[in-house]
Design an enzyme around this catalytic site. Structure first.
Site, PDB file in Angstrom:
ATOM      1  N   GLU A  94      29.042  32.620  -6.447  1.00 48.89           N
ATOM      2  CA  GLU A  94      28.878  32.295  -5.531  1.00 48.89           C
ATOM      3  C   GLU A  94      30.458  32.430  -4.268  1.00 48.89           C
ATOM      4  O   GLU A  94      31.000  32.758  -4.409  1.00 48.89           O
ATOM      5  CB  GLU A  94      29.568  30.588  -6.080  1.00 48.89           C
ATOM      6  N   LYS A 163      23.559  24.594  -1.796  1.00 44.99           N
ATOM      7  CA  LYS A 163      23.405  24.058  -2.899  1.00 44.99           C
ATOM      8  C   LYS A 163      23.350  22.483  -2.593  1.00 44.99           C
ATOM      9  O   LYS A 163      23.921  21.764  -1.949  1.00 44.99           O
ATOM     10  CB  LYS A 163      25.262  24.309  -3.424  1.00 44.99           C
ATOM     11  N   CYS A 224      25.606  27.397  -9.647  1.00 41.39           N
ATOM     12  CA  CYS A 224      27.152  27.214  -9.545  1.00 41.39           C
ATOM     13  C   CYS A 224      26.967  25.658 -10.191  1.00 41.39           C
ATOM     14  O   CYS A 224      26.267  25.157 -11.378  1.00 41.39           O
ATOM     15  CB  CYS A 224      28.075  27.326  -9.130  1.00 41.39           C
ATOM     16  N   SER A 406      65.142  34.693 -22.816  1.00 39.80           N
ATOM     17  CA  SER A 406      66.204  33.476 -23.505  1.00 39.80           C
ATOM     18  C   SER A 406      66.555  33.181 -24.798  1.00 39.80           C
ATOM     19  O   SER A 406      67.075  33.099 -26.006  1.00 39.80           O
ATOM     20  CB  SER A 406      65.542  31.730 -23.100  1.00 39.80           C
TER      21      SER A 406
END
EC number: 6.3.5.1
Length: 794
Positions: A94, A163, A224, A406
């Site tokens: 896309e 789309k 999509c 750490s």
């Protein structure tokens, strides 16, 4: 746009007809403007040359927002690979021309202009000849922007398909920039810009919801989100005889999501038959998301080609050779599908003078179905964020990373992710990926360097720094040093005490006051301020060393500072604003503490890093308060007032289940009924929402983090909420309190005595079905309903 229509006209129906597939006669709606299409060959010639096997290609491309030059080269490379493998149809992701993550750049006319310039370069390239190319780009039609597929063949645009269902939730905001095409099965004329018209010799092309009809099959497009909608276009397309459906996606990675995508594709072809191609973007295109590939080709409910979910290859092409007769025979025996198909409304068809099959394909081998291989969540963490880090590093043109280490789980997990990245880079170099090798040499500024192993590469690009204070224990210092040695990072150990004393000295000089830790008699305000000073000085020193550490070693470049706050701590705000959680990027910011511990355990075994065992066995601690007899006196869960497991539950209910305080209390009252009393549940929910709302302002400055969880508190685009709350939640908490007493009464223990006996049996009121005149009817799983006289004991 004129030209001769194909086939004889049907009598009086205003339709054209094509010799059908499997004997069907497929209508072409009169009035639809189509490309020039010659007469069909004679029937005898068709029978002699009829092809049935098609080779199709889909791909996953690592596109980058607004990188038009790089995007063009990757598209051309994918088309060339597809053609070399015999494919005659190539599908791309896309919005691949401009990159999906352009966001508000879609408003700019430059984005539209440069997209058409790239399209022109594709049209005139010899690479795109004799293959149908399906590319994605934004298009403006009648002053409205659409997210489109542009499908072309041999310098002719066949169709621009906009789309129809836009993604507009969570990380996606497509309605901000685009408008969905709402006219189903309808096309209009689109007038091409001059630069395209000069190449194609077309004035207009079809724009809208249509399908392509080649000599041998019919092809429809989804984009999509349309696959995820309740009534996807592929349903009606399949009923109308479309045999190949394509889906161009830009779908990002979320832990444990891959199976959902695969299930949607396989179910689409199980119920309706047909071939389904899915293309996806891959990599980091400039934002918090990582697009995870997983391109695939499916047919009749089975997968025939699977793309990688995580890879450093910028271009990945999948091809499959499939028999169209398998689709037709599969559909033929589904009676319910065929009855629905007989009533289906037809799509406009764009006739294409081209075939996906070859004339002589009898002996051509076809692809076989495969079983989809999934990664475990621990493998996903080791691969996804590592690939995201690599894209960020090479595209930011920095020389490596600096990580405050750490000795705890979070920073250790971040170090392991950089090590995982180095492993993937070394594997890519060994497999001959010249692009990755070139990027490595650019990053380390050595034109002849070739990484030999992950530790070697880690030593070049990762600097770890343990910043001790008077409150740090020797154990955390040792754990940090041992892990750095095992992964090969350049390690620095320093003390921040001089800087802390200097800052506090300025405060005392100005105010005449010296704050104390709570352990030394100070107030909670003093205690918190003294902790925050240490944390913020670590952030300042981290950036200082990121800028100048390589300079001090005679090496060019600067380093990206890595943060290591997990999603649960961010959700609660259990971090100091502008401390080491403030960094350039955070690869674990979207991952829960529970998943991080599982990932670190995975690294211990998979990569043989024994230093991680002692890190896992230690209690999580910030080490910001004074030690007690040399031992840590502060733990994270005690400071937070809740466990990390509980935080994950709160996070999912708040974001995924969309619950406020009252709904969360009602839910947990049932879920935790065997663990906590109603009063305890109420106190826990109120404590969470009080701390969450009090610290929400910290989310506005949260370091950009890899998005891996659907309950991320990221304030940028994903979790949009106020950051100034009434932290007392008076109305909501009063609603909770109104339910506590009835709930405790309902769940309180009582005793029942059976008539004629002296025995008492414990029971909860919730088990009782009816109370009337001192007689209780109690359902019993084995003996039916019994009648008891009850003596309540509270």
């Amino acid at each position: 746009m004129g030209g001769e229509r194909a086939g004889p006209s049907s009598e009086g129906r205003g339709e054209d007809w094509q010799p059908g597939r499997s004997g069907a006669r497929v209508p072409y709606l009169a009035g639809t403007r189509v490309l020039p299409f010659p007469r069909w060959p004679p029937a005898r010639a068709i029978a002699a040359r009829m092809g049935r096997k098609v080779t199709v290609a889909t791909c996953a491309l690592n596109q980058w927002a607004l990188d038009f030059e790089g995007n063009l080269q990757r598209i051309l490379k994918s088309i060339k690979i597809a053609k070399n493998r015999g494919a005659r149809y190539r599908l791309g992701p896309e919005l691949e021309i401009c990159g999906y993550g352009c966001w508000d750049h879609y408003y700019e006319s430059d984005t539209l202009l440069h997209s058409f310039q790239v399209l022109a370069a594709l049209l005139e390239s010899p690479v795109t000849q004799n293959i149908i190319c399906d590319v994605g780009m934004p298009v403006m039609h009648r002053n409205v922007r659409y997210n489109c597929r542009v499908i072309f063949l041999n310098r002719k645009i066949l169709l621009i398909r906009p789309k129809m269902a836009l993604a507009n939730e969570a990380n996606y905001h497509e309605l901000r920039w685009f408008t969905p095409w709402s006219r189903s099965r309808h096309t209009e004329e689109y007038f091409l810009p001059r630069m395209i018209r000069d190449l194609t010799r077309q004035e207009t092309v079809p724009f809208g919801d249509a399908v392509l009809a080649t000599w041998d099959t019919c092809i429809g497009s989804e984009i999509c989100e349309e696959l995820w909608t309740p009534h996807s276009p592929h349903i009606d397309m399949g009923l109308d005889g479309v045999e190949i459906v394509t889906n161009a996606s830009s779908s990002h990675h979320v832990l444990r999501k891959a199976n959902t995508r695969v299930d949607l594709v396989t179910m689409a072809t199980t119920k309706n038959g047909g071939i389904y191609l899915l293309a996806n973007q891959k990599g980091c295109d400039g934002d918090r998301l990582y697009y995870d590939g997983c391109a695939m080709i499916a047919m009749n409910g089975s997968i025939f080609a699977q793309g990688s979910q995580f890879s450093l290859d910028d271009v990945e092409v999948l091809t499959a050779t499939l028999d169209l007769e398998d689709v037709r025979s599969y559909r033929a025996e589904i009676s319910s599908r065929n009855q629905a198909a007989s009533r289906a409304s037809p799509y406009p068809r764009v006739k294409v003078d081209f075939a996906l099959s070859c004339h002589e394909d009898l002996l051509a081998p076809v692809s076989e179905p495969i079983e989809w291989k999934y990664h475990s969540p621990e493998e996903e963490i080791s691969l996804g964020p590592a690939c995201w880090l690599w894209d960020f590093l090479r595209r930011s043109q920095q020389a490596g990373f600096l990580l405050p280490l750490s000795g705890g789980v979070d920073s250790a997990a971040t170090a392991c992710l950089v090590y995982c990245m180095c492993r993937q880079v070394c594997e890519a170099v060994r497999s001959g990926n010249q692009e990755v090798l070139a990027d490595v040499r650019t990053i380390v500024n050595q034109s002849s360097y070739t990484p030999q192993d992950p530790r070697d590469l880690c030593g070049h690009i990762l600097t770890t720094c343990y910043m001790a204070s008077e409150n740090s224990s020797q154990e955390t210092c040792s754990r940090a040093r041992e892990l750095a040695q095992q992964i090969g990072s350049h390690h620095i150990s320093l003390s921040i005490d001089p800087a802390v004393k200097a800052v506090m000295g300025i405060f005392s000089l100005v105010t005449g006051k010296s704050p104390l830790f709570a352990a030394h008699g100070g107030s909670s305000r003093e205690n918190l301020a003294l902790q925050n000073v240490q944390a913020r000085i670590r952030m300042v020193l981290a950036y200082l060393f990121a800028q100048l550490n390589l300079w001090s070693r005679g090496v060019r470049g600067g380093l990206l500072v890595l943060g290591s706050a997990n999603v649960d701590e961010s959700l609660l705000g259990y971090l100091t604003k502008y401390d080491c959680s403030s960094a350039d990027i955070n690869p674990i910011g979207g991952i829960s503490k529970t998943d991080l511990r599982a990932f670190v355990h995975f690294c211990t075994e998979r990569f043989q890093l024994p230093a991680l065992q002692s890190i896992l066995s230690a209690l999580p601690t910030a080490e910001l308060e004074p030690l007690a007899d040399g031992q840590v006196s502060q733990t994270d869960e005690e400071d937070m007032g809740m466990t990390y497991a509980e935080l994950s539950v709160y996070g999912r209910l708040r974001k995924v289940a969309k619950m406020g305080p009252y709904s969360m209390f009602c839910k947990l009252l049932s879920t935790w009924r065997h663990l906590w009393t109603p009063r305890q549940v109420a106190d826990k929910v109120k404590r969470f929402f009080s701390k969450y709302s009090m610290n929400r302002h910290k989310m506005t400055t949260l370091t950009p983090a890899y998005h891996a969880e659907n309950y991320s508190p990221d304030d940028n685009r994903f979790d949009l909420r106020p950051f100034l709350y009434n932290t007392g939640w008076p109305w909501q908490f009063r609603c909770i309190e109104n339910q506590v007493s009835p709930a405790e009464m309902f769940l309180s223990p009582c005793f029942i005595s059976v008539e004629g006996t002296q025995r008492l049996f414990p029971l909860r009121i919730e088990k009782l079905s009816c109370i009337h005149s001192g007689i209780v009817y109690c359902p019993h799983s084995c003996r039916g309903t019994h009648r008891f006289k009850v003596a309540f004991v509270f």
